[in-house]
Design an enzyme around this catalytic site. Structure first.
Site, PDB file in Angstrom:
ATOM      1  N   ASN A  87       0.800  -1.221   0.000  1.00  0.00           N
ATOM      2  CA  ASN A  87       0.000   0.000   0.000  1.00  0.00           C
ATOM      3  C   ASN A  87       0.836   1.276   0.000  1.00  0.00           C
ATOM      4  O   ASN A  87       0.368   2.318  -0.462  1.00  0.00           O
ATOM      5  CB  ASN A  87      -0.915  -0.013   1.232  1.00  0.00           C
ATOM      6  CG  ASN A  87      -1.631   1.301   1.440  1.00  0.00           C
ATOM      7  OD1 ASN A  87      -2.571   1.641   0.736  1.00  0.00           O
ATOM      8  ND2 ASN A  87      -1.167   2.079   2.433  1.00  0.00           N
ATOM      9  N   TYR A 153       4.060   9.352 -11.675  1.00  0.00           N
ATOM     10  CA  TYR A 153       3.063   8.597 -10.921  1.00  0.00           C
ATOM     11  C   TYR A 153       2.315   7.628 -11.834  1.00  0.00           C
ATOM     12  O   TYR A 153       2.118   6.457 -11.492  1.00  0.00           O
ATOM     13  CB  TYR A 153       2.092   9.571 -10.269  1.00  0.00           C
ATOM     14  CG  TYR A 153       1.053   8.937  -9.380  1.00  0.00           C
ATOM     15  CD1 TYR A 153       1.382   8.514  -8.096  1.00  0.00           C
ATOM     16  CD2 TYR A 153      -0.261   8.772  -9.807  1.00  0.00           C
ATOM     17  CE1 TYR A 153       0.424   7.930  -7.271  1.00  0.00           C
ATOM     18  CE2 TYR A 153      -1.223   8.203  -8.988  1.00  0.00           C
ATOM     19  CZ  TYR A 153      -0.873   7.785  -7.720  1.00  0.00           C
ATOM     20  OH  TYR A 153      -1.833   7.214  -6.906  1.00  0.00           O
TER      21      TYR A 153
END
Length: 245
Positions: A87, A153
């Site tokens: 995560n 990203y």
């Protein structure tokens, strides 16, 4: 209750936000969870609040040696690892490609992509000892569609999607499943204060709202449990319908 009873999990980036909610959901359903992060005060407090089936360790997810330490300590405390939730991640400020520095690009790739590779590699021997497991890689809707001004990203999150599919094939003989989750805009500390982002996302998504971390955690739980034992190499988009337009 008890959907993941007997399972041992590592959840990275779990000091707060989605990671903390994921850890809580797994513990509620019977798992023992090692929370990792670099925000030590928050991580310790979160683990304490979650009770005796939670522990916290400091963890730089970009360092292979630290991954090996995390896995070893988790085994020592709880036993072989059967669930990994990759995560931990960082965002990228809106920057045109021509203005993005190599240093900025590499930082995002290290935290959002390399860490996922290191996590899967490091946990594999432990999951073999456990007789199988589930790896859940948190990507993004930016790993499904192109997103301008966040090139690094987007690159990292697309890579996580592809790595997940390759690992799913490699790990299948060991009864280890690997899946990816692709959240849209979720109400976490990363979106706190971003009123304009939230309003724009609310208008753009067919669901006309942003997501809640619990909605991601429920999918994490399902993928960690034996309910998804025939599911691997798949991607689960949690974005209120944004990417289907």
């Amino acid at each position: 209750m008890g959907r993941v009873s007997g399972k041992v999990a590592i959840v990275t980036g779990a000091a707060g936000g989605m990671g903390a909610v994921d850890a809580r959901r797994l513990i509620e359903e019977g798992a023992k969870v090692m929370l990792t992060d670099m925000l030590d005060a928050e991580g310790e407090a979160t683990a304490k609040a979650l009770g005796s089936n939670a522990r916290y360790l400091h963890h730089d997810v970009t360092k292979e040696a630290e991954w090996k330490h995390i896995v070893a300590e988790t085994e020592k405390l709880f036993g072989p690892v059967s669930v990994l939730v990759n995560n931990a991640g960082i965002g990228q400020s809106n920057t045109l490609c021509e203005d993005l520095t190599e240093e900025e690009y590499r930082l995002v790739i290290d935290v959002d992509q390399i860490s996922v590779f290191l996590g899967m590699k490091s946990v594999l021997p432990s999951m073999k000892r456990a007789g199988g497991g589930a790896i859940i890689n948190i990507s993004s809707m930016a790993g499904i569609i192109g997103t301008p001004t966040v090139l690094a990203y987007t690159a990292a999150k697309f890579a996580v999607r592809g790595m997940t599919k390759s690992a799913a094939i490699e790990f299948a003989p060991y009864n280890i499943r690997v899946n990816s989750i692709h959240p849209g805009i979720i109400r976490t500390r990363l979106t706190a204060g971003g009123r304009e982002v939230i309003e724009a996302a609310t208008q753009a998504a067919p669901a006309k709202r942003i997501g809640e971390p619990e909605e991601v955690a429920n999918v994490v739980l399902m993928l960690a449990s034996d309910e998804s034992r025939f599911t691997t190499g798949a991607e689960f988009v949690i974005d209120g319908g944004f990417t289907c337009q």
